[in-house]
Design an enzyme around this catalytic site. Structure first.
Site, short mmCIF file in Angstrom:
data_model
loop_
_atom_site.label_atom_id
_atom_site.label_comp_id
_atom_site.label_asym_id
_atom_site.label_seq_id
_atom_site.Cartn_x
_atom_site.Cartn_y
_atom_site.Cartn_z
N HIS A 150 0.82 -1.21 0.00
CA HIS A 150 0.00 0.00 0.00
C HIS A 150 0.86 1.27 0.00
CE1 HIS A 150 -2.97 -3.06 0.69
NE2 HIS A 150 -2.39 -3.38 1.85
N GLU A 174 -2.22 0.17 8.19
CA GLU A 174 -1.35 -0.89 7.70
C GLU A 174 -0.20 -0.34 6.89
OE1 GLU A 174 -1.27 -4.68 4.63
OE2 GLU A 174 -3.14 -3.57 4.93
N HIS A 189 2.95 -7.14 4.67
CA HIS A 189 1.57 -6.72 4.89
C HIS A 189 1.13 -7.08 6.31
CE1 HIS A 189 0.07 -5.77 0.72
NE2 HIS A 189 1.22 -6.38 0.43
N GLU A 215 1.93 -11.94 5.55
CA GLU A 215 0.91 -11.30 6.37
C GLU A 215 1.37 -11.46 7.82
OE1 GLU A 215 -1.60 -9.51 5.68
OE2 GLU A 215 -2.27 -9.99 3.64
#
Length: 303
Positions: free
Chosen positions: A98, A136, A191, A267
């Protein structure tokens, strides 16, 4: 529900009442590990074969599908020298998921780009956040910077897919292209998930079914080494997604599908879980995640 790349909420864990859930030590991997068939990628295997040929010691078998591990019989000083020299040849691309201004530029990040399997998907997404609003994208970037420092200190050349947390994108296809252009020995996309409050733990995603030799042979080895590194840091595997060993083969992530070099997506945990959110929101917690990821990368490069 899934959230990687911003739109899939992914992997780890069981309900945890306290931060103690983060210190569970996973003891190892089982038959659910990703399969690997062949050497770990031409450039990495060639580097290791050359190192083995120069070494006077014997070798022993490494992880399935990898080149032999180097012997340490030559003496710690010479071995440390050799390790430092070899790691200078490695290139690692870190991909903090992101970006800080994605939410303010939806017209740019919602456009469609190739997904690597003949379809198209969204360029990027906003990512998730803790219930208290810690985003995040900020966590991903902070951890990536610390991993970069740890790897650079070991002589690894590190490239980031974005150099700050105040931009837009890049799109997932460009993130993959950065790894490919740099002929990276490993690409790690960083992430955090956004699932239900009782879900917790980390998981590691790789492209499956594979689309090229790097995805078929090297990426599963990188995934196994990353799980081992995360587990060695005392982080628990996911209790709500992926296998119980923390692996998840997926076909829908463009950044992995488009990679022609070994690539995985980590993750780190679930930002909607109170204990994991608390850890991710602190400097000490982020250092722990960064140390775990660096362990996994170095385990792979040292393989």
């Amino acid at each position: 529900m899934r959230s990687s790349g911003g739109s899939f909420a992914t992997r780890p864990v069981r309900a945890v009442a306290a931060t103690a859930g983060l210190v569970m030590l996973l003891t190892g991997c089982s038959a659910a590990e990703p399969a690997s068939d062949g050497e770990v990628g031409d450039r990495r295997a060639a580097t290791q074969r050359s190192a083995s040929a120069d070494s006077a010691g014997s070798t022993s078998a490494g992880p399935a599908g990898s080149a032999p591990r180097r012997s340490t019989a030559a003496g710690s000083e010479r071995e440390a020298e050799r390790e430092a020299t070899e790691q200078e040849d490695f290139v690692v691309v870190l991909d903090p998921g992101h970006n800080g201004r994605n939410a303010a530029n939806l017209d740019r990040i919602e456009r469609k780009v190739p997904n690597g399997r003949g379809e198209r998907k969204q360029c990027n997404s906003t990512g998730t956040s803790t219930d208290d609003g810690y985003p995040e994208h900020a966590f991903n970037f902070a951890v990536a910077e610390q991993v970069r420092t740890k790897l650079t200190d070991r002589g690894v050349r590190v490239v980031l897919t974005r150099t700050d947390d105040d931009g837009v994108g890049p799109c997932v296809d460009e993130r993959a292209a950065i790894g490919n252009r740099n002929d990276a020995d490993a690409v790690v996309s960083i992430h955090a998930d956004g699932s239900s409050a009782d879900a917790s733990g980390f998981h590691v995603i790789y492209s499956d079914p594979p689309l090229n030799d790097a995805q078929r042979a090297a990426a599963p080895v990188l995934a196994r080494d990353m799980v081992a590194g995360m587990s060695a840091a005392g982080l628990p595997t996911s209790n709500y997604i992926a296998s119980s060993e923390g692996f998840d083969g997926r076909a829908d992530l463009a950044g992995l599908n488009l990679s022609t070099v070994p690539a995985v997506l980590v993750e780190c945990g679930n930002m909607r879980n109170a204990a994991e959110a608390a850890a991710m929101s602190t400097g000490e917690g982020r250092r722990r995640y960064a140390d775990a990821i660096a362990r996994g990368v170095l385990r792979y490069l040292d393989g």
